[in-house]
Design a protein around this motif. Structure first.
Motif, PDB file in Angstrom:
ATOM      1  N   ARG A  58       0.840  -1.207   0.000  1.00 32.95           N
ATOM      2  CA  ARG A  58       0.000   0.000   0.000  1.00 32.95           C
ATOM      3  C   ARG A  58       0.869   1.248   0.000  1.00 32.95           C
ATOM      4  NH1 ARG A  58      -1.497  -1.688   5.699  1.00 32.95           N
ATOM      5  NH2 ARG A  58      -0.028  -0.556   6.958  1.00 32.95           N
ATOM      6  N   PRO A  59       0.394   2.281  -0.671  1.00 31.64           N
ATOM      7  CA  PRO A  59       1.169   3.523  -0.695  1.00 31.64           C
ATOM      8  C   PRO A  59       1.133   4.226   0.655  1.00 31.64           C
ATOM      9  CG  PRO A  59      -0.878   3.782  -1.906  1.00 31.64           C
ATOM     10  CD  PRO A  59      -0.785   2.339  -1.505  1.00 31.64           C
ATOM     11  N   LEU A  60       2.141   5.033   0.891  1.00 31.99           N
ATOM     12  CA  LEU A  60       2.191   5.793   2.137  1.00 31.99           C
ATOM     13  C   LEU A  60       1.012   6.746   2.217  1.00 31.99           C
ATOM     14  CD1 LEU A  60       5.978   6.654   2.354  1.00 31.99           C
ATOM     15  CD2 LEU A  60       4.737   4.977   3.683  1.00 31.99           C
ATOM     16  N   GLY A  61       0.510   6.962   3.393  1.00 28.48           N
ATOM     17  CA  GLY A  61      -0.586   7.898   3.593  1.00 28.48           C
ATOM     18  C   GLY A  61      -1.955   7.294   3.400  1.00 28.48           C
ATOM     19  N   ALA A  65      -3.825   8.767  10.256  1.00 23.19           N
ATOM     20  CA  ALA A  65      -3.178   8.791  11.568  1.00 23.19           C
ATOM     21  C   ALA A  65      -4.246   8.823  12.654  1.00 23.19           C
ATOM     22  CB  ALA A  65      -2.280  10.013  11.678  1.00 23.19           C
ATOM     23  N   ALA A  66      -3.968   8.186  13.770  1.00 20.32           N
ATOM     24  CA  ALA A  66      -4.901   8.155  14.884  1.00 20.32           C
ATOM     25  C   ALA A  66      -4.134   8.404  16.171  1.00 20.32           C
ATOM     26  CB  ALA A  66      -5.601   6.801  14.949  1.00 20.32           C
ATOM     27  N   SER A  67      -4.807   9.019  17.141  1.00 17.52           N
ATOM     28  CA  SER A  67      -4.155   9.259  18.423  1.00 17.52           C
ATOM     29  C   SER A  67      -4.129   7.969  19.234  1.00 17.52           C
ATOM     30  CB  SER A  67      -4.893  10.356  19.190  1.00 17.52           C
ATOM     31  OG  SER A  67      -6.218   9.961  19.435  1.00 17.52           O
TER      32      SER A  67
END
Length: 82
Positions: A58-61, A65-67
Motif C-alpha cells: 500500500r502507498p504511504l498515507g 493517523a490516529a491518536s
C-alpha cells in the motif's frame, strides 16, 4: 562464483522444511536449492516479481493517523480519551 542467500520463511516444495532454501545467483541463472533434501529449482534471471507484502502493498498515507492513549493497568485508569 555464485552468491548465496538464505530466504527467511521459505518452505521447500519437496521436503516441506522451513528456512532451508538458499538462493544462488551465478552463471546467468538464478537457482533455489534446499540444503536439507537437495531439491533444486531454476528461475530465469530477472523474471521474478516481488510479492506484495504489508510493507510494499500500500502507498504511504493510505492509513489515516490516529491518536494513541497509554493506559497504566496498575492505576486502573478508566478515563475516556480526550
Amino acid at each position: 562464483m555464485a552468491t548465496r542467500k538464505f530466504i527467511a520463511g521459505a518452505v521447500c516444495p519437496e521436503c516441506r522444511q522451513m528456512d532451508r532454501i538458499v538462493l544462488e545467483d551465478g552463471d546467468g541463472q538464478r537457482r533455489r536449492r534446499c540444503v536439507n533434501c537437495g531439491h533444486t529449482d531454476t528461475m530465469a534471471s530477472g523474471s521474478a516479481i516481488e510479492p506484495t507484502t504489508r510493507v510494499t502493498g500500500r502507498p504511504l498515507g493510505e492509513v489515516p493517523a490516529a491518536s494513541v492513549r497509554i493506559v497504566d493497568p496498575r492505576r486502573g485508569d478508566t478515563r475516556k480519551p480526550d
